[in-house]
Structure formats: C-alpha cells, structure tokens
Design an enzyme around this catalytic site. Structure first.
Site, short mmCIF file in Angstrom:
data_model
loop_
_atom_site.label_atom_id
_atom_site.label_comp_id
_atom_site.label_asym_id
_atom_site.label_seq_id
_atom_site.Cartn_x
_atom_site.Cartn_y
_atom_site.Cartn_z
N HIS A 140 3.08 -5.98 0.85
CA HIS A 140 3.05 -6.83 2.04
C HIS A 140 2.76 -6.02 3.30
O HIS A 140 3.18 -4.88 3.46
CB HIS A 140 4.40 -7.54 2.21
CG HIS A 140 5.55 -6.59 2.42
ND1 HIS A 140 5.91 -6.12 3.67
CD2 HIS A 140 6.39 -5.99 1.54
CE1 HIS A 140 6.92 -5.30 3.56
NE2 HIS A 140 7.25 -5.19 2.26
N HIS A 149 -10.94 3.22 -0.51
CA HIS A 149 -10.96 3.00 -1.96
C HIS A 149 -9.58 3.34 -2.53
O HIS A 149 -9.09 4.45 -2.40
CB HIS A 149 -12.02 3.92 -2.59
CG HIS A 149 -12.20 3.72 -4.07
ND1 HIS A 149 -13.24 4.31 -4.75
CD2 HIS A 149 -11.50 3.02 -5.00
CE1 HIS A 149 -13.17 3.97 -6.04
NE2 HIS A 149 -12.11 3.20 -6.20
#
Length: 211
Positions: A140, A149
C-alpha cells in the site's frame, strides 16, 4: 485503477526473453499479437510462432493499424523506445496478467507491464513504463518512478519509494517507508533497511553500497 482501451491488434517491441513474456501476457488477455518489432534482429524470423516484422521503420509505417507493448527489460532502452512511440503518436499498452492482483485504488501508468501473480495494493502509484515482474509485491501507498523495474519476487513494504530507472533485483526486500534513489540497483536477495542513494549498487543483508 485506471484502464486504457487497447488496440486489439498489438505488436511487442523487443523479441528477447522479456518480450516473450510480454507477448504471452497479451495473449492471455485475449489480444491479437501480430508479431514483434526489434531493431537488432532481421525481419522474417519467428519467436513463439509469431513473426519478427521489422524495426522502428515498420512501426512508423503501420502506426495507425496496431498498438504497441514494451518488451524490453533494460530500463534506459525501454525509456528510449517509449519516447519513440510517443513521437509516432502511440501510447504503449498497459498489460496486466490475469493472475495479477491490482487494487482498485492503485494507479498504473502507460506502458506498464504487471506479470503473473504480482500484487499491487491500495493507493500504490506506478508511473509510466514500469515493470512489475512475476510474483513481485507492491504494498500500500508505494510510489514507483518511471521505467523502474521490480524483478521476480521482489517485495516492497508499505510507503516505499522507488526512483525512476531504478532496478530491484530477484527476491530483494525493501522495508516499509524506505526509498531507493533514481537509477540505483538493489542486488538479488538484498534486504534494504535504510534509504538507498541515487545511482549506486547495494547488495547483501543488510544491503550496503558496493559501488
């Protein structure tokens, strides 16, 4: 989560291993993959049974006919191709594997690829051109900068910040609230307990600057 309507006919820019996975995600979503674009491979070959159509010139000639997905794993090269697509008036497709879990309140940019069994939890923000690789977890309120990446099984705790063009290696973990600077590299299996400066490589448990 914002979803963009994709052209049902798609080409994948990049025919290496990463491009194969991107094509497989598109097929799993029911899209028609016409083939691959690659500037470094001669046209006429086949990958996954799909044709290599040509390079950037082919895409320019057919830009009104197809959508494009980014099949390039290296961050700087992916950013370059994203810019090429923009110059041609194309918005790279956002591809999310059917087995991935993306919270409704997450925000995912253009050209993002979310691979099998990855998780993006509530209020995460994923900028354009990011890769969330197989099994990676974005908790979250995380923020991922453009063209970053996350490698397979990488884990970001809540409210982690990942800078643009950064790379988090296989199985690495970033503790909640920490940040990884732009273009930094977190080595495979590393555990990040403190903020990582931009443009360094960190490895180990706990992660320390190697160079």
């Amino acid at each position: 989560m914002e979803q963009k309507r994709e052209n049902p006919r798609l080409v994948v820019y990049g025919c290496g291993g990463h491009g194969k996975v991107v094509a497989d995600i598109a097929l799993a979503r029911g899209l028609r993959v016409e083939g691959f674009i690659d500037d470094g491979v001669q046209a006429g070959g086949r990958v996954l049974g799909l044709p290599i159509l040509g390079g950037a010139a082919w895409l320019e000639a057919h830009r009104s006919e197809v959508g494009v997905a980014l099949g390039i794993g290296e961050n700087h090269a992916r950013r370059r191709v994203y810019g090429l697509c923009e110059a041609l008036g194309l918005v790279p497709a956002t591809l999310i594997h059917p087995s991935a879990v993306v919270a409704a309140s997450a925000r995912v940019g253009a050209g993002v690829v979310v691979m099998a069994q990855a998780v993006i939890n509530p209020d995460a923000r994923v900028a354009d051109g990011v890769i969330i690789n197989s099994g990676a977890i974005v908790e979250h309120d995380c923020e991922l900068g453009a063209f970053a990446h996350l490698s397979p099984n990488a884990t970001l705790g809540g409210t982690v910040r990942i800078g643009a063009l950064a790379h988090v290696g296989l199985g690495a973990s970033i503790l909640p609230g920490k940040s990884v600077g732009e273009e930094a590299v977190v080595g495979a299996g590393a555990v990040v307990l403190a903020d990582v400066p931009p443009r360094v490589v960190v490895v180990g448990v706990p992660a320390r600057v190697r160079r």
